[in-house]
Scaffold this active site. Structure first.
Site, PDB file in Angstrom:
ATOM      1  CB  THR A  74      -0.053   8.870  -5.733  1.00  0.00           C
ATOM      2  OG1 THR A  74      -1.167   9.352  -4.987  1.00  0.00           O
ATOM      3  CG2 THR A  74      -0.166   7.379  -5.942  1.00  0.00           C
ATOM      4  N   PRO A  77       4.626   5.189  -7.576  1.00  0.00           N
ATOM      5  CG  PRO A  77       6.014   4.882  -9.441  1.00  0.00           C
ATOM      6  CD  PRO A  77       5.718   5.839  -8.330  1.00  0.00           C
ATOM      7  CG  ASN A  78       7.196   0.864  -5.546  1.00  0.00           C
ATOM      8  OD1 ASN A  78       6.578   0.135  -6.317  1.00  0.00           O
ATOM      9  ND2 ASN A  78       8.484   1.104  -5.669  1.00  0.00           N
ATOM     10  CB  ILE A  98       0.309  13.495 -11.188  1.00  0.00           C
ATOM     11  CG1 ILE A  98       1.252  12.644 -10.313  1.00  0.00           C
ATOM     12  CG2 ILE A  98       0.233  14.939 -10.707  1.00  0.00           C
ATOM     13  CD1 ILE A  98       0.772  12.382  -8.877  1.00  0.00           C
ATOM     14  CD  GLU A 109      -8.204  14.481  -3.171  1.00  0.00           C
ATOM     15  OE1 GLU A 109      -7.797  14.486  -1.993  1.00  0.00           O
ATOM     16  OE2 GLU A 109      -7.988  15.384  -3.986  1.00  0.00           O
ATOM     17  N   GLY A 110      -7.796   9.127  -1.268  1.00  0.00           N
ATOM     18  CA  GLY A 110      -8.056   8.129  -0.228  1.00  0.00           C
ATOM     19  C   GLY A 110      -9.141   7.195  -0.717  1.00  0.00           C
TER      20      GLY A 110
HETATM   21  P1  TGC Z   1      -0.802   9.283  10.544  1.00  0.00           P
HETATM   22  O1  TGC Z   1       0.226   8.805  11.520  1.00  0.00           O
HETATM   23  O2  TGC Z   1      -2.239   9.004  10.800  1.00  0.00           O
HETATM   24  O3  TGC Z   1      -0.638  10.848  10.356  1.00  0.00           O
HETATM   25  C1  TGC Z   1       0.614  11.452  10.036  1.00  0.00           C
HETATM   26  C2  TGC Z   1       0.500  12.928  10.394  1.00  0.00           C
HETATM   27  O4  TGC Z   1      -0.490  13.537   9.596  1.00  0.00           O
HETATM   28  C3  TGC Z   1      -1.547  14.074  10.434  1.00  0.00           C
HETATM   29  N1  TGC Z   1      -2.813  13.829   9.718  1.00  0.00           N
HETATM   30  C4  TGC Z   1      -3.487  14.791   9.102  1.00  0.00           C
HETATM   31  N2  TGC Z   1      -3.276  16.112   9.003  1.00  0.00           N
HETATM   32  C5  TGC Z   1      -4.152  16.826   8.290  1.00  0.00           C
HETATM   33  N3  TGC Z   1      -5.206  16.272   7.665  1.00  0.00           N
HETATM   34  C6  TGC Z   1      -5.447  14.934   7.724  1.00  0.00           C
HETATM   35  N4  TGC Z   1      -6.490  14.402   7.060  1.00  0.00           N
HETATM   36  C7  TGC Z   1      -4.571  14.132   8.474  1.00  0.00           C
HETATM   37  N5  TGC Z   1      -4.499  12.813   8.738  1.00  0.00           N
HETATM   38  C8  TGC Z   1      -3.409  12.635   9.507  1.00  0.00           C
HETATM   39  C9  TGC Z   1      -1.443  13.303  11.733  1.00  0.00           C
HETATM   40  O5  TGC Z   1      -1.973  14.047  12.791  1.00  0.00           O
HETATM   41  C10 TGC Z   1       0.060  13.137  11.844  1.00  0.00           C
HETATM   42  O6  TGC Z   1       0.619  14.373  12.259  1.00  0.00           O
HETATM   43  P2  TGC Z   1       1.918  14.399  13.223  1.00  0.00           P
HETATM   44  O7  TGC Z   1       2.134  15.856  13.454  1.00  0.00           O
HETATM   45  O8  TGC Z   1       1.509  13.617  14.424  1.00  0.00           O
HETATM   46  O9  TGC Z   1       3.019  13.735  12.438  1.00  0.00           O
HETATM   47  O10 TGC Z   1      -0.354   8.759   9.119  1.00  0.00           O
HETATM   48  P3  TGC Z   1      -0.373   7.311   8.470  1.00  0.00           P
HETATM   49  O11 TGC Z   1       0.927   7.147   7.751  1.00  0.00           O
HETATM   50  O12 TGC Z   1      -0.787   6.264   9.482  1.00  0.00           O
HETATM   51  O13 TGC Z   1      -1.496   7.439   7.342  1.00  0.00           O
HETATM   52  C11 TGC Z   1      -2.801   7.678   7.615  1.00  0.00           C
HETATM   53  C12 TGC Z   1      -3.659   7.572   6.333  1.00  0.00           C
HETATM   54  C13 TGC Z   1      -3.677   6.157   5.779  1.00  0.00           C
HETATM   55  C14 TGC Z   1      -5.052   7.974   6.751  1.00  0.00           C
HETATM   56  C15 TGC Z   1      -3.105   8.517   5.253  1.00  0.00           C
HETATM   57  O14 TGC Z   1      -1.862   8.113   4.808  1.00  0.00           O
HETATM   58  C16 TGC Z   1      -4.032   8.663   4.068  1.00  0.00           C
HETATM   59  O15 TGC Z   1      -4.962   9.455   4.090  1.00  0.00           O
HETATM   60  N6  TGC Z   1      -3.796   7.887   2.957  1.00  0.00           N
HETATM   61  C17 TGC Z   1      -4.530   8.052   1.724  1.00  0.00           C
HETATM   62  C18 TGC Z   1      -3.653   8.690   0.701  1.00  0.00           C
HETATM   63  C19 TGC Z   1      -4.395   9.646  -0.167  1.00  0.00           C
HETATM   64  O16 TGC Z   1      -5.479  10.084   0.112  1.00  0.00           O
HETATM   65  N7  TGC Z   1      -3.766  10.058  -1.255  1.00  0.00           N
HETATM   66  C20 TGC Z   1      -4.330  11.019  -2.122  1.00  0.00           C
HETATM   67  C21 TGC Z   1      -3.326  11.486  -3.158  1.00  0.00           C
HETATM   68  S1  TGC Z   1      -3.790  13.006  -3.953  1.00  0.00           S
HETATM   69  C22 TGC Z   1      -5.071  12.589  -4.938  1.00  0.00           C
HETATM   70  O17 TGC Z   1      -5.578  11.508  -4.956  1.00  0.00           O
HETATM   71  C23 TGC Z   1      -5.563  13.670  -5.778  1.00  0.00           C
HETATM   72  S2  TGC Z   1      -6.834  13.239  -6.842  1.00  0.00           S
HETATM   73  C24 TGC Z   1      -7.196  14.796  -7.317  1.00  0.00           C
HETATM   74  C25 TGC Z   1      -8.295  14.959  -8.253  1.00  0.00           C
HETATM   75  O18 TGC Z   1      -8.098  14.666  -9.463  1.00  0.00           O
HETATM   76  O19 TGC Z   1      -9.367  15.481  -7.828  1.00  0.00           O
HETATM   77  P1  FAD Z   2      -3.237   1.000  -3.245  1.00  0.00           P
HETATM   78  O1  FAD Z   2      -2.823   1.869  -2.121  1.00  0.00           O
HETATM   79  O2  FAD Z   2      -2.239   0.050  -3.791  1.00  0.00           O
HETATM   80  O3  FAD Z   2      -4.543   0.195  -2.811  1.00  0.00           O
HETATM   81  C1  FAD Z   2      -5.015  -0.950  -3.529  1.00  0.00           C
HETATM   82  C2  FAD Z   2      -6.202  -1.541  -2.746  1.00  0.00           C
HETATM   83  O4  FAD Z   2      -5.738  -1.933  -1.448  1.00  0.00           O
HETATM   84  C3  FAD Z   2      -7.317  -0.515  -2.530  1.00  0.00           C
HETATM   85  O5  FAD Z   2      -8.556  -1.153  -2.629  1.00  0.00           O
HETATM   86  C4  FAD Z   2      -7.091  -0.054  -1.089  1.00  0.00           C
HETATM   87  O6  FAD Z   2      -8.295   0.364  -0.451  1.00  0.00           O
HETATM   88  C5  FAD Z   2      -6.553  -1.337  -0.452  1.00  0.00           C
HETATM   89  N1  FAD Z   2      -5.720  -1.027   0.720  1.00  0.00           N
HETATM   90  C6  FAD Z   2      -4.552  -0.344   0.774  1.00  0.00           C
HETATM   91  N2  FAD Z   2      -4.111  -0.252   2.044  1.00  0.00           N
HETATM   92  C7  FAD Z   2      -5.049  -0.868   2.821  1.00  0.00           C
HETATM   93  C8  FAD Z   2      -5.185  -1.087   4.218  1.00  0.00           C
HETATM   94  N3  FAD Z   2      -4.295  -0.602   5.109  1.00  0.00           N
HETATM   95  N4  FAD Z   2      -6.274  -1.759   4.657  1.00  0.00           N
HETATM   96  C9  FAD Z   2      -7.208  -2.225   3.789  1.00  0.00           C
HETATM   97  N5  FAD Z   2      -7.130  -2.051   2.454  1.00  0.00           N
HETATM   98  C10 FAD Z   2      -6.070  -1.367   1.975  1.00  0.00           C
HETATM   99  N6  FAD Z   2      -2.468  11.119  -6.578  1.00  0.00           N
HETATM  100  C11 FAD Z   2      -1.797  12.285  -6.436  1.00  0.00           C
HETATM  101  O7  FAD Z   2      -0.848  12.389  -5.650  1.00  0.00           O
HETATM  102  N7  FAD Z   2      -2.135  13.375  -7.178  1.00  0.00           N
HETATM  103  C12 FAD Z   2      -3.135  13.350  -8.079  1.00  0.00           C
HETATM  104  O8  FAD Z   2      -3.441  14.367  -8.722  1.00  0.00           O
HETATM  105  C13 FAD Z   2      -3.852  12.119  -8.272  1.00  0.00           C
HETATM  106  N8  FAD Z   2      -4.814  12.025  -9.237  1.00  0.00           N
HETATM  107  C14 FAD Z   2      -5.359  10.791  -9.515  1.00  0.00           C
HETATM  108  C15 FAD Z   2      -6.203  10.646 -10.623  1.00  0.00           C
HETATM  109  C16 FAD Z   2      -6.714   9.397 -10.956  1.00  0.00           C
HETATM  110  C17 FAD Z   2      -7.554   9.220 -12.174  1.00  0.00           C
HETATM  111  C18 FAD Z   2      -6.437   8.281 -10.124  1.00  0.00           C
HETATM  112  C19 FAD Z   2      -7.004   6.918 -10.437  1.00  0.00           C
HETATM  113  C20 FAD Z   2      -5.623   8.422  -9.029  1.00  0.00           C
HETATM  114  C21 FAD Z   2      -5.057   9.665  -8.717  1.00  0.00           C
HETATM  115  N9  FAD Z   2      -4.144   9.820  -7.664  1.00  0.00           N
HETATM  116  C22 FAD Z   2      -3.467  11.000  -7.480  1.00  0.00           C
HETATM  117  C23 FAD Z   2      -3.707   8.646  -6.908  1.00  0.00           C
HETATM  118  C24 FAD Z   2      -4.715   8.175  -5.864  1.00  0.00           C
HETATM  119  O9  FAD Z   2      -4.724   9.019  -4.761  1.00  0.00           O
HETATM  120  C25 FAD Z   2      -4.333   6.745  -5.499  1.00  0.00           C
HETATM  121  O10 FAD Z   2      -4.670   5.929  -6.601  1.00  0.00           O
HETATM  122  C26 FAD Z   2      -5.030   6.277  -4.240  1.00  0.00           C
HETATM  123  O11 FAD Z   2      -4.578   6.993  -3.109  1.00  0.00           O
HETATM  124  C27 FAD Z   2      -4.824   4.762  -4.002  1.00  0.00           C
HETATM  125  O12 FAD Z   2      -3.514   4.391  -4.163  1.00  0.00           O
HETATM  126  P2  FAD Z   2      -3.142   3.140  -5.122  1.00  0.00           P
HETATM  127  O13 FAD Z   2      -3.809   3.343  -6.412  1.00  0.00           O
HETATM  128  O14 FAD Z   2      -1.672   2.989  -5.092  1.00  0.00           O
HETATM  129  O15 FAD Z   2      -3.817   1.897  -4.439  1.00  0.00           O
END
Ligand code: TGC
Ligand code: FAD
Length: 392
Positions: free
Chosen positions: A139, A141-142, A170, A371-372
């Site tokens: 993740t 800032p933008n 993070i 995690e989404g």
């Molecule tokens: P999209 O075009 O759908 O996919 C791009 C490529 O990725 C593949 N793919 C996956 N592969 C493995 N696992 C998955 N779940 C996958 N989802 C998609 C896809 O097949 C494609 O591959 P290729 O080979 O064709 O290029 O990508 P998109 O840009 O449209 O985005 C889809 C979307 C919105 C679902 C994805 O960006 C997303 O899941 N966004 C949410 C971001 C997120 O979850 N961030 C989490 C940050 S880490 C965190 O929060 C840790 S918290 C930890 C803690 O404290 O516990």
């Molecule tokens: P944004 O993406 O700006 O979303 C803001 C709002 O808009 C949300 O309600 C969202 O659902 C909505 N939105 C966005 N896009 C759409 C769309 N296409 N359609 C409809 N609604 C939409 N990240 C890491 O990489 N590593 C880590 O270890 C990690 N740890 C974290 C720990 C904490 C305590 C927190 C709070 C977050 C952590 N994250 C980490 C980041 C986390 O994964 C993001 O906060 C999360 O993915 C959402 O991103 P954002 O906060 O920028 O919200």
């Protein structure tokens, strides 16, 4: 805080589906949480500090790399054991589970799956024992929900890479020894790099004033012309699918973890409702309170079955990303709703640190976002069933 009197609900006799190994793993994790987490967690959450002393215990119960093979220091367990460990830890606190999730699924998993043999040998045993702690930088800032837009980039300088950019939110960053960082190369392709604390130009400022996950350390990762050795690139997979593959593993663990938080809220509320007397009766005798409790145990049971079946599919290598996404969304939403209802059953006492419910509730506000987000997971299911992605 009150003594830990937790008794796990098992309305559909799920225990009968567990192996002896699953039960051993669960009992060890449960006892550890009762002994080492419950007595201290409220104090650490109140002072917004990560309890460093628990790292050794987390390693001992197999929470760092439960499914990583033993030759690399992991516990060599199956996916259901991994889920059970996450459930038990999050029963104590979502922030502690976060630390374990990040270490296992977001640091050890990418090194194991996408790393070289030399990287596996260098990092995995130390990560499994807690001698090294890691974090995961996706993740920015933008760019949160849309990590594909990331701006962090690296340039090939011949004998090393030059890394620039910033990551936000993070988990573990303020104390992590290494960071698995996702950045774009000059062609705009996403790669994973292992960045080590101490590299010049690399800093990890802590994010303060959180009302959620207060016992988990959260921070930034800042890269200002950081020279990263070429051998620190993870060569096995690139593109957005590489970090998303790690998220699949972490989201699966969270789908179990959230059940733990929900169980603790339900169990606390049930006990309180049977003891608290108003209008001459325990409040558990009133239909409105019974409705709340009955709905809670129903939702917990459904979530348990979802997670267990997903665990079987994971063990068989058949779980899809969309199935994992559904379980993460459903189970976290379920836990947050239960925390809110349970808090009400405790009346005024529910807002105090005497009980764990308000802490779980505030923690789950992060879990439903990281995690989404809940919305993104709804869209993942929507895209899966319609074949039309509605993200943009
Ligand atoms: P999209 O075009 O759908 O996919 C791009 C490529 O990725 C593949 N793919 C996956 N592969 C493995 N696992 C998955 N779940 C996958 N989802 C998609 C896809 O097949 C494609 O591959 P290729 O080979 O064709 O290029 O990508 P998109 O840009 O449209 O985005 C889809 C979307 C919105 C679902 C994805 O960006 C997303 O899941 N966004 C949410 C971001 C997120 O979850 N961030 C989490 C940050 S880490 C965190 O929060 C840790 S918290 C930890 C803690 O404290 O516990
Ligand atoms: P944004 O993406 O700006 O979303 C803001 C709002 O808009 C949300 O309600 C969202 O659902 C909505 N939105 C966005 N896009 C759409 C769309 N296409 N359609 C409809 N609604 C939409 N990240 C890491 O990489 N590593 C880590 O270890 C990690 N740890 C974290 C720990 C904490 C305590 C927190 C709070 C977050 C952590 N994250 C980490 C980041 C986390 O994964 C993001 O906060 C999360 O993915 C959402 O991103 P954002 O906060 O920028 O919200």
């Amino acid at each position: 805080m009150k003594p830990d009197l937790f008794e796990a609900p098992d309305y559909y006799n799920l225990d009968e589906l567990l192996s002896e190994e699953h039960k051993l793993v669960r009992d060890a994790a449960r006892q550890w949480v009762k002994r080492d987490i419950s007595p201290i967690i409220e104090e650490y959450a109140q002072k917004a500090e990560f309890p460093n002393q628990i790292i050794k215990g987390l390693a001992e119960i197999g929470a760092f790399g439960p499914y990583i093979p033993t030759e690399y220091g992991g516990a060599g367990l199956d996916q259901i054991s991994y889920g059970i460990i996450m459930q038990e830890i999050e029963r104590g606190d979502s922030g502690v589970r976060s630390t374990a999730s990040v270490q296992s699924s977001l640091v050890m998993y990418p090194i194991f799956q996408y790393g070289t043999e030399a990287q596996r040998k260098k990092y995995l045993p130390k990560l499994a024992s807690g001698q090294l702690m890691g974090c995961f930088g996706l993740t920015e800032p933008n760019h949160g929900s849309n990590p594909n837009g990331m701006e962090t980039k690296f340039k090939d300088m011949g004998d090393h890479y030059l890394l620039n950019g910033a990551k936000l939110w993070i988990s573990n960053s303020p104390f992590a020894d290494i960071a698995v960082v996702w950045a774009k190369n000059e062609e705009g392709r996403i790669h994973g790099l292992i960045v080590e604390r101490g590299m010049e130009g690399f800093s990890t400022p802590e994010t303060h004033n959180k009302w959620s996950l207060r016992a988990s350390a959260t921070g930034e990762l800042i890269f200002n012309n950081v020279c990263v050795p070429k051998e620190n690139l993870l060569p096995g997979k690139n593109g957005l699918g590489a970090p998303l593959g790690c998220l699949d593993s972490a989201r699966y663990g969270i789908s179990w973890g959230a059940i733990g938080a929900a169980m603790d809220c339900y169990n606390t509320a049930l006990r309180y409702a049977k003891e608290r007397v108003q209008f001459g009766k325990p409040i558990a005798a009133f239909q409105l309170q019974q409705k709340k409790l009955a709905e809670m145990i129903t939702e917990i049971t459904k979530a348990q079955l979802l997670a267990f079946r997903l665990g079987q599919l994971k063990n068989e290598g058949k779980a899809t990303s969309a199935q994992i996404s559904m379980a993460k969304r459903n189970n976290v939403d379920m836990a947050l709703k239960i925390a809110r209802e349970a808090r009400q059953i405790l009346g005024g006492m529910g807002i105090t640190g005497e009980y764990s419910i308000m802490r779980h509730m505030m923690n789950l506000e992060s879990v439903i976002t990281y995690e989404g987000t809940h919305d993104i997971h709804l869209l993942i299911t929507g895209a899966d069933i319609t074949g039309i992605a509605a993200f943009q």
